[in-house]
Design an enzyme around this catalytic site. Structure first.
Site, PDB file in Angstrom:
ATOM      1  N   SER A 163       0.831  -1.196   0.000  1.00 54.04           N
ATOM      2  CA  SER A 163       0.000   0.000   0.000  1.00 54.04           C
ATOM      3  C   SER A 163       0.879   1.264   0.000  1.00 54.04           C
ATOM      4  O   SER A 163       1.729   1.403  -0.887  1.00 54.04           O
ATOM      5  CB  SER A 163      -0.933  -0.046   1.210  1.00 54.04           C
ATOM      6  OG  SER A 163      -1.985   0.856   1.052  1.00 54.04           O
ATOM      7  N   ARG A 233     -11.741   6.786   9.782  1.00 53.34           N
ATOM      8  CA  ARG A 233     -11.203   5.443   9.852  1.00 53.34           C
ATOM      9  C   ARG A 233     -12.228   4.405   9.398  1.00 53.34           C
ATOM     10  O   ARG A 233     -11.910   3.451   8.700  1.00 53.34           O
ATOM     11  CB  ARG A 233     -10.750   5.140  11.279  1.00 53.34           C
ATOM     12  CG  ARG A 233     -10.348   3.723  11.539  1.00 53.34           C
ATOM     13  CD  ARG A 233      -9.131   3.319  10.723  1.00 53.34           C
ATOM     14  NE  ARG A 233      -8.608   2.030  11.145  1.00 53.34           N
ATOM     15  CZ  ARG A 233      -7.515   1.492  10.660  1.00 53.34           C
ATOM     16  NH1 ARG A 233      -6.817   2.119   9.731  1.00 53.34           N
ATOM     17  NH2 ARG A 233      -7.097   0.327  11.092  1.00 53.34           N
ATOM     18  N   ASP A 329      -8.626  -6.870  -4.223  1.00 50.88           N
ATOM     19  CA  ASP A 329      -8.217  -5.529  -3.785  1.00 50.88           C
ATOM     20  C   ASP A 329      -8.809  -4.501  -4.741  1.00 50.88           C
ATOM     21  O   ASP A 329      -8.428  -4.430  -5.899  1.00 50.88           O
ATOM     22  CB  ASP A 329      -6.677  -5.457  -3.789  1.00 50.88           C
ATOM     23  CG  ASP A 329      -6.145  -4.124  -3.276  1.00 50.88           C
ATOM     24  OD1 ASP A 329      -6.943  -3.180  -3.093  1.00 50.88           O
ATOM     25  OD2 ASP A 329      -4.927  -4.034  -3.064  1.00 50.88           O
ATOM     26  N   HIS A 362      -7.861  -5.446   0.073  1.00 51.79           N
ATOM     27  CA  HIS A 362      -6.570  -4.766   0.135  1.00 51.79           C
ATOM     28  C   HIS A 362      -5.746  -5.228   1.338  1.00 51.79           C
ATOM     29  O   HIS A 362      -4.530  -5.358   1.264  1.00 51.79           O
ATOM     30  CB  HIS A 362      -6.820  -3.262   0.211  1.00 51.79           C
ATOM     31  CG  HIS A 362      -5.578  -2.434   0.277  1.00 51.79           C
ATOM     32  ND1 HIS A 362      -4.650  -2.420  -0.738  1.00 51.79           N
ATOM     33  CD2 HIS A 362      -5.105  -1.604   1.236  1.00 51.79           C
ATOM     34  CE1 HIS A 362      -3.662  -1.599  -0.401  1.00 51.79           C
ATOM     35  NE2 HIS A 362      -3.908  -1.100   0.786  1.00 51.79           N
ATOM     36  N   ASP A 363      -6.413  -5.483   2.463  1.00 59.38           N
ATOM     37  CA  ASP A 363      -5.725  -5.870   3.695  1.00 59.38           C
ATOM     38  C   ASP A 363      -5.012  -7.216   3.602  1.00 59.38           C
ATOM     39  O   ASP A 363      -4.298  -7.591   4.529  1.00 59.38           O
ATOM     40  CB  ASP A 363      -6.733  -5.930   4.856  1.00 59.38           C
ATOM     41  CG  ASP A 363      -6.694  -4.665   5.697  1.00 59.38           C
ATOM     42  OD1 ASP A 363      -5.884  -3.779   5.385  1.00 59.38           O
ATOM     43  OD2 ASP A 363      -7.477  -4.569   6.653  1.00 59.38           O
TER      44      ASP A 363
END
Lengths: 390, 208
Positions: A163, A233, A329, A362-363
């Site tokens: 990232s 967040r 992602d 994505h994580d």
């Protein structure tokens, strides 16, 4: 959201006096920034794992993502949780600290001991807040290079990260090709997409809309825009996941109740999960840092620095690259990685590329992904072998 | 270390033959490289800067984990991204019959590489001809084990067909070898002989 506590005292003190090693530069060695501004009292907080060999050839720099820090593989001093890449880095792990010397530094603009908006400005004795110049990915990498110089390392065996960390990897390879033997950018892009900039703007506006933000001066005024930051967040966290992962984890299940309450309580599990993510985040992360770091990602466009042709960033490079993306992602889709690979091909660079099948979004680069581990282990070990490291 | 000595007993005979055709210390792109057997052979025995392209995600992972430079991609779509003269050799081993547009792939190979090496199963082999003639069904052999409806191979050709394609795109044949059932290069013989008795063929091509 009633249970929001402000930035914890521990996090507040980590910003200036980190519990990790810290390197302090004076005005004789300022950080010259892309904006034209300078930081005259640069402080870099970092962690190292493993042992640097006599030839100083076994160093691996791991670059952290937006909201992580230098605590890569040790217990986090504020949260008490394992380091953010504990699954990847350690003795016998894919990045094997029995063989390699692993370095991770908190980036400029962050809030865990490297100079950022929460750091005290020696000129005023107050936190920098918005007086800190706007930071770019290249500024972060310049500061990291100062740390690597200080450690006496000429060439890094590998620079690796996902990232925002992947952006730093690409910038390292472009800015200091002779200092990067191998590079592994994961789940990243050579520029931030319009969609990503849009999501970040929602987060920033949410922070700035909080009355406690106080024009960025909240630390000096003893408050914290916790609600705004928590919402930022929550929105960002959704972009790190995928519909498949959210569905698998939560579906439409209700939280601690049999039926809907016909109210705006957190009826659904996914709602209370996001609230929990928001609450935890504000205890450890500085709101202004969130503004600075998202801005740094937004400004990143490596091709733009080379007349619009990304291959120009890698012209004549001898660095070996391994680019990795994940199928689910949608923040940094595989097409972003392919654009990097195409540019590396055009520059005749040595490049590998794997798209890993995962529904974790994505994580995925932070989670237990055996295929990522095997790829990283194989790529790094091959680089070490070529470099003559036992 | 000789090519033969470095290869395990499992190395395919056509890979050994191709490796023997590659000059040492050259830049090689292997299109459809599988797990990277040929790349490894070229790297370890010929000191080549060997890169690969492979469709299967699993194969790419395994190749990268073995320290090879392999990109997940597809011959039809991705060769276009490679610059002219980027490589000394571009190799297509047992893959041309699985491409959508073999002619275009071959043209890109000759643009990207100074030389192209192509190996393929010869559909003109007598056993295949007799299978079709006497059984009246699409042949299935040890080399071609898939049924007609689920095979990745969509563009079979004979040695004669391939030679005709080379003529059409103006490729110069530098050398050509046919492998018979025993895996040995057939003796010097006319095209009709190769086309009938070669199970596989390996061609080295270059631009005019």
């Amino acid at each position: 959201m009633s249970a929001l506590s402000p930035l914890s005292a521990a996090a507040r003190s980590e910003a200036n006096e980190p519990s990790s090693p810290v390197l302090r530069f004076g005005p004789d060695q300022p950080l010259r920034m892309d904006s034209g501004a300078m930081i005259e009292h640069l402080q870099i907080a970092y962690q190292t794992y493993g042992t640097l060999n006599a030839a100083k050839s076994n160093a691996i720099l791991a670059c952290h993502a937006l909201t992580a820090d230098q605590h890569l593989a040790n217990t986090h001093p504020v949260t008490g949780k394992p380091g953010w890449w504990d699954v990847m880095v350690g003795p016998g792990k894919p990045i094997d600290t029995d063989r390699f010397f692993v370095i991770c530094a908190n980036v400029v603009g962050a809030c865990m001991g490297t100079t950022g908006p929460a750091s005290l400005n020696p000129a005023t004795g107050r936190p920098y807040a918005l007086d800190l110049p706007v930071v770019t990915i290249r500024d972060m990498v310049r500061a990291q290079a100062m740390l690597i110089d200080h450690l006496g390392i000429d060439q890094l065996l590998c620079v690796i990260g996902g990232s925002m960390g992947g952006m730093q990897v690409l910038q390292w390879a472009a800015s200091y090709p002779e200092r990067v033997f191998a590079a592994m950018p994961i789940a990243t892009g050579a520029r931030h997409s319009a969609q990503n900039i849009a999501f970040d703007e929602v987060g920033r506006q949410s922070v700035m809309a909080d009355p406690d933000w106080r024009g960025g001066d909240y630390l000096a005024q003893g408050v914290n825009p916790a609600k705004g930051l928590a919402v930022a967040r929550m929105a960002a966290h959704i972009t790190y996941l995928s519909e498949a992962a959210l569905h698998r984890k939560f579906g439409r299940n209700l939280q601690d109740r049999e039926a809907m309450t016909f109210s705006f309580d957190a009826d659904f599990q996914v709602e209370s999960y996001l609230r929990y993510q928001g609450v935890n985040f504000v205890e450890r992360f500085d709101a202004n840092s969130y503004l600075y770091l998202t801005r740094a990602m937004n400004y990143f466009d490596l091709a733009a620095d080379y007349g619009g042709a990304l291959s120009g960033a890698f012209k004549g490079t001898k660095t070996r690259f391994c680019v990795v993306s994940f199928t689910s992602d949608w923040l940094f889709p595989t097409s972003d990685s392919r654009a990097i690979v195409h540019a590396l091909n055009a520059a005749a660079a040595s490049v590998s590329f794997v798209e890993i099948e995962s529904d974790k979004g994505h994580d995925a680069f932070l989670l237990d992904e055996p295929e990522l581990f095997a790829t990283a282990r194989g790529f790094i070990n091959a680089a070490a072998k070529t470099r003559g490291i036992a | 270390m000789s090519v033969e000595a470095a290869s395990g007993a499992t190395a395919r005979i056509d890979l050994l033959l191709i490796a023997s055709m590659v000059e040492p210390n050259t830049r090689v792109l292997d299109v459809g490289c599988g797990e990277g057997l040929l790349l490894e052979l070229l790297r370890d025995t010929k000191n080549c800067d060997a890169r690969g392209v492979e469709l299967s995600r699993d194969n790419v992972s395994r190749a990268v984990a073995r320290g090879l430079a392999v990109i997940q991609g597809d011959a039809d779509a991705d060769l276009v991204d490679y610059p002219d003269d980027g490589f000394d050799y571009v190799i297509l081993s047992q893959t041309i019959q699985a491409t959508r547009n073999p002619r275009q792939v071959l043209e890109h190979m000759l643009r990207v590489g100074r030389r192209a090496i192509v190996s393929f199963p010869n559909f003109g082999h007598w056993r295949i001809r007799s299978h079709l003639m006497f059984k009246g069904r699409m042949p299935m052999t040890e080399n071609l084990p898939d049924s007609w409806y689920d095979t990745p191979n969509i563009h079979f050709c004979t040695i004669r067909d391939f030679v005709a394609l080379c003529d059409e795109i103006g490729a110069v044949m530098e050398s050509a070898v046919a492998l018979n059932a025993g895996g040995y290069a057939a003796p010097k013989a006319p095209w009709w002989f190769w086309n009938l008795f070669g199970e596989q063929a390996v061609f080295v091509l270059r631009r005019k």
